[in-house]
Scaffold this motif. Structure first.
Motif: not given
Ligand SMILES: Nc1ncnc2c1ncn2[C@@H]1O[C@H](COP(=O)(O)OP(=O)(O)OP(=O)(O)O)[C@@H](O)[C@H]1O
Ligand SMILES: Nc1ncnc2c1ncn2[C@@H]1O[C@H](COP(=O)(O)OP(=O)(O)OP(=O)(O)O)[C@@H](O)[C@H]1O
Ligand SMILES: [Mg+2]
Ligand SMILES: [Mg+2]
Lengths: 584, 584
Positions: A523-525, B124, A532, B127-131, A528-529, A516
């Motif tokens: 930005t991607f939501m 949306y 990982r 959100y934060a880059s690391e959710g 990276e999470l 998403q």
């Protein structure tokens, strides 16, 4: 409860029916009234006294009984306020103005989103911390739409951005045109519905023929042209760029052109006149018919309409009321922002292998997408014109052309999520790193003069930059990058490969639509999470084959091999200390 | 043009009137028709043949004339499709189905924003880059609203967040309550209107009494409690947290409570039944009346309603349908996110000087704002409860309490824009830097166990971190920071002050409402850009007085002074090299 009343004033919803009817809904809230009795009273042609009389009759109030008639906010309706009552209002009949409510009452309200929902939707979406980089990404939304629309073209897919800044022709205007499938009047109507995404849309007039959304089948690097998601992009983009948009579209297979205008001015007028805010007209007409273009400020529209003749299908997005600072930016930084777009759509323009000049003769990855940008200013200034395919200083081109070898991989996660990835090796040659440097990023702060060629010496390769740029359905998501993965990280202890080799790699991730992105696609939501996550499995892809060996090992071997084959170090050997030549 | 037709199906707008009327608007588009003649045809009780007959009569078609009747998308209306025609449809009368349009036609459409505009608005945004960090900032929107509402309270300003996670009482639910001014039914209606900001709102029922927005007068550090801007915050927050919200409010001076429910389920039902999407009911009732609370899942509501008795005014935001992952997060990271809120509202909670324990006895900056957060789980788990004022490990508290001296300044720009700022000095003491380290930020990636106390050794002070955290109208804007200004930058050449002193400063900027923030209040639009503007003038403020001397010089002197007065270095003098004690 009088819910069949025609409400007109509550919220921002105005007079829908224009019938001169006026009625109020009155609840008997007197302490001794046993039930929440509600009665509708027609007061269209009744004065204050008549109203009080009618009330007394309706609720059988005895002549000497004291009572108060008030709004639900306990404002007593006196002769003055009575005149301001609007159709559909709910009122309370009370014994005294501060008496508690013996029974609960229901009051119908309307709460249509304010038109700023559309007009301001882009304003705060396409900002960047330094207020600079936003505009190219608004254009990107319109290119996204054009890519989707041309996805099924058999011939060339032509996308054109024209900046019409010659004010002797009217404007300024920005026009984005494509030779895609166009829109039927129903689809054009759908375009205008904020947040109506493809997943929940009926495209046909008739329910019996409702086609659901079909997810495109997987293609390499997710270059599927299906770059829409929220039902907001086009609207956000046009209202970020300007204050008015004219959508002109001819759907394939129909002889008609459909046209629709949405503008800030229109909304304001409708609000002022208490007309339906979200109501408008589609104009259906034959191609080339510009009889409705009358104002001198829209001269340029004529030529656009005249061009329609003979086109099987097309869409033109005509934006006017352009913010003056955007006009300045678009002229002044022309090569900067066109380069940014070339970067964003690199793989759509050049095909899945990117802009690799060394593979020129290979035609199997030919792209039929033509994105052309032209800037017209008042003569004698000659138009500036660039085809994004000819841009050769965007970062992806620099990465592709300085790479000596490529390591490909795949990451497969839950629910069909797929990332294809690649890492490129930029060797050390003789006296310098070949890892490319972004000439624009180097100058901190806003660019003063973009013609100034600043060559930055690249002494440490990638340095602390993240390895991966990230693409979603084939297009760049500019504000997300991924630093590294466990398996391609510089090891803590010195290993088989010299540590500086880890600074000689760049990479790209191609995520599919299971990941998403934010509504502005900046930005991607949680890319990276998700990557990982322990469930996500990375495998190397070598010559098209997935390798079932440990990727870390594969990668290290590849890197070692790159170092041995491509790095060409020149060393000064046998340095003896400084000598002074006496003879000069 | 038949614009008085009652449109019902175009766009997402459905059957408003429920009258069984059905008419179509037919344009005569045959090549020989001279004018765009449009006629309305009532077809409510007419079958297909009757319809054709009526057409023939209306347009004087001769019996043997061939014609086609089609939609504006050139779909021919045959007997099947005729049945599906909806009220208000525009049709074309053509000679043949592919004939070009001799005249242009107008088709009325409606394009109400889809209800996802509300239901998905927050999804949306936060959100934060690391959710990870999103949720506290959704709560912040509700605290913002409560701060605004309690701004004029004379006594204590009480804001409560209750997490009702004891499922034996129904729920889970999140309740945010304040003892502020509450909302009239008209204001509650306004609350529901997306994008209706305070700047464009009519708050009264009656136009004659329309109060405009009054900008609050300047207060130190812009702690003006007027933290609203877009008319979206509350809606974004509740639909990010859950799927349904019940707003309960009692305005000051009125004996009534007003209640309004907005929920995803409701919207879905209305769409299915083709009812008005943006229409609903406010319930007016007396305080404490819970006769409408019937379902077992909403047991907890009763106690909330019962609490109403005796309150002069209040607002309660009751969110249900909480996303399960939020429930997990809110429990698991309770101290993390409450600390983040304590940080965000540090200066509201502690007053303009912040949480300075050393100034405890000074009562002139007393804050009457009480923000309390409680978490209720199924017994025997005891409730967790924290008053944000008691949090003493948020970053601002750490900065305040480790600071040895403060340098204050002001930046004044165009159009009343004002930033108050301060820089604090965190000296070196004996064997270590006292510049505080964020214990949470230290652990990269999601926190595994928040109880684990990790003390990080701070060897280089601030290091590469930016100097300034930034506040807007007194509350933190978490994702914007400002690195430095020209005048407080470490000079290139060594100067009067040792270089490491520049690593011993932290700072805060307080921007007023002339600076813009993004709709989610996570970022400033262009704070840094505006501050870099040459028009912006920085002056030092010393003991409340603006100093008309060059700020750079003032700053350097202050820093030098701090170094000399506060840094306490212990040095090992006379180091003679390593010795080995032979005697052990
Ligand atoms: N150039 C075009 N040609 C044909 N159809 C278009 C074009 N531009 C927009 N549309 C139609 O209008 C719809 C709305 O476009 P818009 O960009 O506003 O939202 P979206 O693309 O659906 O979603 P997103 O918010 O991700 O952009 C599209 O889904 C598409 O059906
Ligand atoms: N707790 C409250 N007490 C009283 N009024 C409230 C409360 N919460 C919201 N309101 C009213 O509802 C309006 C809408 O709130 P919402 O948070 O959705 O938008 P906003 O605060 O106006 O703007 P922003 O988008 O900046 O938050 C507020 O302006 C305020 O008038
Ligand atoms: Mg789009
Ligand atoms: Mg708000």
């Amino acid at each position: 409860m009088c819910d069949e009343t025609n409400m007109t004033e509550a919220g921002t919803e105005r007079d829908r029916s224009k019938k001169p009817s006026k009625s109020v809904c009155v609840y008997d809230c007197r302490p001794d009234s046993s039930d929440a009795l509600a009665r509708t009273l027609d007061i269209a042609n009744v004065d204050y006294n008549g109203f009080l009389q009618a009330l007394k009759q309706l609720f059988s109030l005895s002549t000497n009984e004291t009572f108060v008639i008030s709004t639900t906010d306990r404002r007593e309706i006196d002769e003055e306020l009575y005149k301001e009552l609007v159709d559909g209002k709910t009122l309370h009949l009370l014994k005294s103005v501060n008496q508690e409510l013996s029974v609960a009452t229901q009051e119908r309200i309307e709460y249509l989103p304010h038109y700023h929902t559309l007009v301001q939707c882009g304003m705060y979406e396409y900002y960047a911390s330094e207020g600079q980089k936003a505009l190219p990404y608004a254009f990107a939304e319109l290119i996204d739409n054009a890519l989707s629309a041309t996805a099924k073209n058999t011939g060339i897919r032509r996308i054109e951005i024209r900046l019409l800044f010659d004010e002797s022709q009217g404007g300024p205007a920005v026009v984005v045109m494509d030779n895609g499938c166009g829109m039927t009047s129903k689809q054009l109507n759908n375009w205008a519905v904020y947040r109506l995404s493809k997943f929940i849309r009926e495209n046909d007039m008739f329910h019996s023929e409702k086609p659901g959304y079909e997810r495109p089948s997987p293609v390499p690097r997710s270059l599927n042209s299906d770059i829409s998601y929220f039902g907001v992009g086009g609207k956000q983009a046009v209202f970020y760029i300007g204050q008015s948009v004219r959508m002109i579209s001819k759907p394939a297979g129909s002889p008609d052109v459909h046209e629709f205008v949405m503008s800030k001015e229109d909304f304001e007028r409708k609000e002022l006149n208490r007309e339906d805010i979200y109501s408008g007209f589609i104009r259906n007409r034959k191609p080339g018919d510009f009889s409705h273009v009358n104002v001198i400020e829209e001269q340029f529209l004529r030529s656009i309409v005249i061009e329609e003749d003979g086109k099987e299908s097309f869409t033109a997005v005509v934006i006017t009321g352009i913010q003056p600072e955007h006009v300045v930016y678009l002229k002044q930084y022309f090569s900067l922002w066109t380069r940014e777009l070339a970067h964003t759509y690199h793989y759509y323009i050049h095909g899945i292998d990117g802009n690799d000049k060394r593979k020129m003769r290979k035609t199997d990855h030919f792209s039929n997408i033509d994105i052309q940008i032209s800037l017209f200013e008042r003569s004698p200034r000659i138009p500036a014109l660039v085809n994004l395919r000819d841009v050769d200083n965007d970062m992806q081109t620099l990465y592709v052309s300085s790479s000596a070898s490529t390591f490909e991989f795949k990451a497969i996660g839950a629910r069909d999520s797929l990332v294809e990835g690649l890492i490129r090796y930029h060797p050390f040659l003789y006296d310098r790193e070949t890892y490319p440097v972004d000439p624009y990023a180097a100058s901190a702060g806003p660019l003063e003069d973009e013609d100034e060629d600043c060559v930055v010496l690249n002494s440490e390769g990638r340095g602390k930059q993240p390895i991966f740029e990230c693409f979603w359905n084939g297009r760049l998501i500019p504000y997300t990058s991924v630093s590294e993965f466990e398996w391609c990280k510089r090891p803590k202890k010195p290993g088989a490969v010299p540590s500086e080799c880890y600074n000689r790699i760049s990479g790209v991730l191609f995520a599919n639509d299971r990941f998403q992105v934010s509504t502005n696609k900046l930005t991607f939501m949680d890319l990276e999470l998700q990557l990982r996550d322990k469930e996500t499995i990375f495998t190397r892809v070598h010559n098209g084959q997935e390798q079932r060996v440990k990727i870390e090992r594969e990668f290290t071997n590849w890197l070692k091999d790159c170092h041995e084959r491509f790095d060409k170090q020149v060393m000064f050997q046998g340095f003896q200390g400084l000598m002074t030549r006496e003879d000069v």
